[in-house]
Design a protein around this motif. Structure first.
Motif, mmCIF file in Angstrom:
data_model
loop_
_atom_site.group_PDB
_atom_site.id
_atom_site.type_symbol
_atom_site.label_atom_id
_atom_site.label_comp_id
_atom_site.label_asym_id
_atom_site.label_seq_id
_atom_site.Cartn_x
_atom_site.Cartn_y
_atom_site.Cartn_z
ATOM 1 N N TYR A 1 33.423 26.273 21.098
ATOM 2 C CA TYR A 1 34.134 27.017 22.118
ATOM 3 C C TYR A 1 34.917 28.162 21.495
ATOM 4 N N MET A 2 34.924 29.256 22.195
ATOM 5 C CA MET A 2 35.647 30.422 21.719
ATOM 6 C C MET A 2 37.136 30.240 21.991
ATOM 7 N N ARG A 3 37.958 30.660 21.057
ATOM 8 C CA ARG A 3 39.408 30.560 21.257
ATOM 9 C C ARG A 3 39.823 31.384 22.471
ATOM 10 N N SER A 4 40.799 30.884 23.187
ATOM 11 C CA SER A 4 41.255 31.529 24.409
ATOM 12 C C SER A 4 41.730 32.951 24.174
ATOM 13 N N ALA A 5 42.470 33.177 23.098
ATOM 14 C CA ALA A 5 42.983 34.520 22.824
ATOM 15 C C ALA A 5 41.839 35.508 22.650
ATOM 16 N N THR A 6 40.788 35.077 21.972
ATOM 17 C CA THR A 6 39.625 35.942 21.778
ATOM 18 C C THR A 6 38.939 36.196 23.107
ATOM 19 N N LEU A 7 38.785 35.154 23.894
ATOM 20 C CA LEU A 7 38.156 35.282 25.208
ATOM 21 C C LEU A 7 38.960 36.226 26.105
ATOM 22 N N ASN A 8 40.275 36.079 26.093
ATOM 23 C CA ASN A 8 41.134 36.968 26.879
ATOM 24 C C ASN A 8 40.907 38.417 26.495
ATOM 25 N N LYS A 9 40.896 38.680 25.201
ATOM 26 C CA LYS A 9 40.733 40.061 24.723
ATOM 27 C C LYS A 9 39.363 40.617 25.088
ATOM 28 N N ILE A 10 38.327 39.780 25.011
ATOM 29 C CA ILE A 10 36.977 40.235 25.364
ATOM 30 C C ILE A 10 36.928 40.618 26.844
ATOM 31 N N TYR A 11 37.404 39.725 27.710
ATOM 32 C CA TYR A 11 37.389 40.024 29.147
ATOM 33 C C TYR A 11 38.273 41.225 29.479
ATOM 34 N N SER A 12 39.428 41.305 28.846
ATOM 35 C CA SER A 12 40.331 42.431 29.093
ATOM 36 C C SER A 12 39.680 43.744 28.664
ATOM 37 N N HIS A 13 39.081 43.750 27.480
ATOM 38 C CA HIS A 13 38.425 44.966 26.974
ATOM 39 C C HIS A 13 37.230 45.328 27.848
ATOM 40 N N LEU A 14 36.444 44.336 28.210
ATOM 41 C CA LEU A 14 35.293 44.573 29.085
ATOM 42 C C LEU A 14 35.754 45.146 30.421
ATOM 43 N N GLY A 15 36.792 44.559 30.998
ATOM 44 C CA GLY A 15 37.322 45.055 32.268
ATOM 45 C C GLY A 15 37.783 46.493 32.151
ATOM 46 N N PHE A 16 38.494 46.788 31.082
ATOM 47 C CA PHE A 16 38.981 48.148 30.885
ATOM 48 C C PHE A 16 37.813 49.128 30.738
ATOM 49 N N CYS A 17 36.792 48.769 29.974
ATOM 50 C CA CYS A 17 35.623 49.645 29.803
ATOM 51 C C CYS A 17 34.902 49.869 31.133
ATOM 52 N N LEU A 18 34.725 48.816 31.899
ATOM 53 C CA LEU A 18 34.068 48.949 33.202
ATOM 54 C C LEU A 18 34.913 49.789 34.150
ATOM 55 N N HIS A 19 36.217 49.611 34.071
ATOM 56 C CA HIS A 19 37.148 50.392 34.896
ATOM 57 C C HIS A 19 37.015 51.879 34.561
ATOM 58 N N ILE A 20 37.010 52.205 33.295
ATOM 59 C CA ILE A 20 36.862 53.601 32.855
ATOM 60 C C ILE A 20 35.502 54.160 33.295
ATOM 61 N N ALA A 21 34.482 53.313 33.281
ATOM 62 C CA ALA A 21 33.137 53.737 33.681
ATOM 63 C C ALA A 21 32.994 53.865 35.189
ATOM 64 N N GLY A 22 34.008 53.420 35.937
ATOM 65 C CA GLY A 22 33.959 53.534 37.392
ATOM 66 C C GLY A 22 33.321 52.348 38.088
ATOM 67 N N ASP A 23 33.039 51.278 37.346
ATOM 68 C CA ASP A 23 32.453 50.078 37.940
ATOM 69 C C ASP A 23 33.578 49.118 38.322
ATOM 70 N N GLU A 24 34.303 49.484 39.359
ATOM 71 C CA GLU A 24 35.496 48.740 39.753
ATOM 72 C C GLU A 24 35.230 47.279 40.110
ATOM 73 N N PRO A 25 34.173 46.945 40.880
ATOM 74 C CA PRO A 25 33.962 45.528 41.219
ATOM 75 C C PRO A 25 33.771 44.639 39.979
ATOM 76 N N ASN A 26 32.977 45.097 39.029
ATOM 77 C CA ASN A 26 32.769 44.295 37.817
ATOM 78 C C ASN A 26 33.993 44.312 36.914
#
Length: 143
Positions: A1-26
Motif C-alpha cells: 500500500y502506498m503511504r497516505s502522504a504520498t497518495l495525498n500529494k499525487i491526487y493533489s498534484h493530479l487535481g491541480f494539473c487537471l484544473h490548469i488544463a481546464g478539466d474541472e470535473p476530473n
C-alpha cells in the motif's frame, strides 16, 4: 500500500494539473480523493491545514468555473476553516453569492472583510460589481 502522504500529494498534484488544463470535473474528482485519503490517515501522514486549505481553494475555483456556486461557497468556507487568515476568500465568497443573486449576503462578506482590513484590495471593485448586478427596485406595485 502506498503511504497516505504520498497518495495525498499525487491526487493533489493530479487535481491541480487537471484544473490548469481546464478539466474541472476530473480535477474535482482528484481533489475529493485527496481529501478523502487525508481524512483516513491522521498524524504525521496527514496534510497540513495549509495544504488542506489550498486543496479546498482549488476545488472552489473548479466549482466556480463549472457554475456550481453553492458548492463553491461550501469549498470556500472550508478554506477558511483550515486557514482563517485567508481574507481574500471573502472576496471570492462575495462573488459567488453575487452570481447566485444573494446580494445582501455578498455585501455582508465585504462588510466582514472591511471590518478585518478596511484597505484590503478589491473591496470597492467587488462592491461595485454587486451594485451593477443588483436589479433596480420595482416600484410598480406600490402606486
Amino acid at each position: 500500500y502506498m503511504r497516505s502522504a504520498t497518495l495525498n500529494k499525487i491526487y493533489s498534484h493530479l487535481g491541480f494539473c487537471l484544473h490548469i488544463a481546464g478539466d474541472e470535473p476530473n480535477a474535482l474528482n482528484a481533489f475529493h480523493k485527496c481529501l478523502y485519503a487525508n481524512s483516513r490517515h491522521a498524524g504525521s501522514e496527514a496534510m497540513s491545514p495549509k495544504e488542506v486549505s489550498a486543496t479546498y481553494y482549488h476545488m472552489a475555483v473548479c466549482y466556480v468555473r463549472l457554475g456550481r456556486y453553492e458548492h463553491a461557497l461550501e469549498a470556500f468556507a472550508n478554506v477558511l476553516k483550515y486557514d482563517f487568515e485567508r481574507l481574500d476568500i471573502h472576496l471570492n465568497r462575495s462573488d459567488s453569492l453575487r452570481y447566485l443573486g444573494r446580494y445582501e449576503e455578498a455585501h455582508a462578506e465585504l462588510d466582514f472583510l472591511a471590518g478585518k482590513q478596511p484597505d484590503f484590495p478589491g473591496i470597492e471593485e467587488t462592491r461595485d460589481k454587486i451594485h451593477r448586478a443588483c436589479p433596480p427596485p420595482d416600484f410598480s406595485g406600490k402606486l
